[in-house]
Scaffold this active site. Structure first.
Site, PDB file in Angstrom:
ATOM      1  N   ARG A  32       0.819  -1.212   0.000  1.00  0.00           N
ATOM      2  CA  ARG A  32       0.000   0.000   0.000  1.00  0.00           C
ATOM      3  C   ARG A  32       0.857   1.269   0.000  1.00  0.00           C
ATOM      4  NH1 ARG A  32      -5.270  -1.461   2.110  1.00  0.00           N
ATOM      5  NH2 ARG A  32      -5.777  -3.349   0.944  1.00  0.00           N
ATOM      6  N   ASP A 142     -17.107   8.189   8.131  1.00  0.00           N
ATOM      7  CA  ASP A 142     -15.908   7.410   7.833  1.00  0.00           C
ATOM      8  C   ASP A 142     -14.700   8.261   8.215  1.00  0.00           C
ATOM      9  OD1 ASP A 142     -15.452   4.676   6.070  1.00  0.00           O
ATOM     10  OD2 ASP A 142     -13.706   6.004   6.019  1.00  0.00           O
TER      11      ASP A 142
END
Length: 276
Positions: A32, A142
């Site tokens: 990532r 979120d």
């Protein structure tokens, strides 16, 4: 990625988001980070760690957490929860509406990602409560600003929307044209019924001052260690009305966590009507 670099990143991510990255996540973290290194035009993870340590690194730390926490989602994921909402929770809550003096049904999508979950909830509520006259609202939160921007826009590919139950695409989406050809957007009436906001679940509070009859917090506890799971579950329970429901991911469980909730079925819990 060196041991000390991984340790620095996992500690930073935990401190900022409470996401727990065990040794088994090292390969995922390394993969990532590649995109972030390219975006920052850096050659090594060591240089990236120095960037994260520098003054004014908050924006990049936010990008890092986005990259680490990216989660796959789609409309009506784990469909049994939406069946439960439609067939069990809503009729029960509707029957209690007047006695409890609930002016509105409030549902919280606590880790909403790119919006598929809260829009799925909203479609169920519109379909089943529209004729009852009971107002409703979905709050969607979120930690990631990036996915919230996508969720707020409410734009999804044709092939994704066409997988919805029969009639939903026509009722709740409008086709794009010109630059948006091949996409569909959630219609304004449904989009306006969902309130999106950025929130770190362990630090902030939802915007609504009212408690929720239903909370979806699915596939987020898998990122946390047990103490953080304990803290989160207890916090979510405090935001439920007595008799309200908490839905977690089917791969998650509250086993081993001290809480005040009743187990209704796998991944479905309820706050008792009268807590001890």
């Amino acid at each position: 990625m060196r041991d000390n670099e991984f340790e620095f990143i996992r500690t930073l991510v935990y401190d900022r988001s409470r996401i727990h990255l065990g040794p088994e996540k090292r390969e995922l973290v390394s993969a990532r980070l590649g995109k972030r290194l390219r975006a920052a035009r850096l050659a090594t993870v060591g240089e990236y760690c120095e960037l994260l340590r520098s003054p004014g690194a908050d924006e990049e730390i936010s990008h890092l957490i986005d990259a680490i926490s990216t989660n796959h989602t789609f409309f009506f994921r784990e469909n049994a929860h939406f069946d439960f909402l439609r067939e069990v929770a809503l009729p029960e809550l509707l029957a209690k509406r007047q006695a409890r003096r609930w002016a509105r049904l409030n549902v919280w999508s606590a880790a909403c990602s790119s919006g598929e979950e809260p829009y799925s909830i909203a479609m169920i509520l519109d379909e089943n409560l529209g004729a009852t006259g009971w107002p409703w609202r979905v709050e969607a939160t979120d930690i990631s600003h990036r996915v919230l921007a996508r969720a707020t826009a409410g734009i999804y590919r044709d092939d994704v929307v066409q997988k919805l139950p029969a009639g939903y695409a026509q009722r709740y989406f409008q086709r794009g044209f010109g630059p948006q050809e091949g996409n569909q957007r959630v219609k304004p009436a449904l989009r306006n019924a969902v309130a999106f906001g950025q929130l770190n679940l362990l630090e902030g509070q939802p915007a609504s001052p009212e408690p929720f009859q239903v909370i979806f917090c699915r596939n987020v506890m898998i990122y946390f260690d047990r103490p953080t799971q304990q803290q989160l579950v207890n916090k979510l329970a405090r935001h439920l009305v007595p008799g309200g429901y908490l839905l977690v991911g089917h791969s998650e469980s509250l086993t081993g966590i001290k809480h005040s909730l009743q187990t209704i079925r796998p991944a479905v819990y309820r706050l008792p009507e009268h807590t001890p």
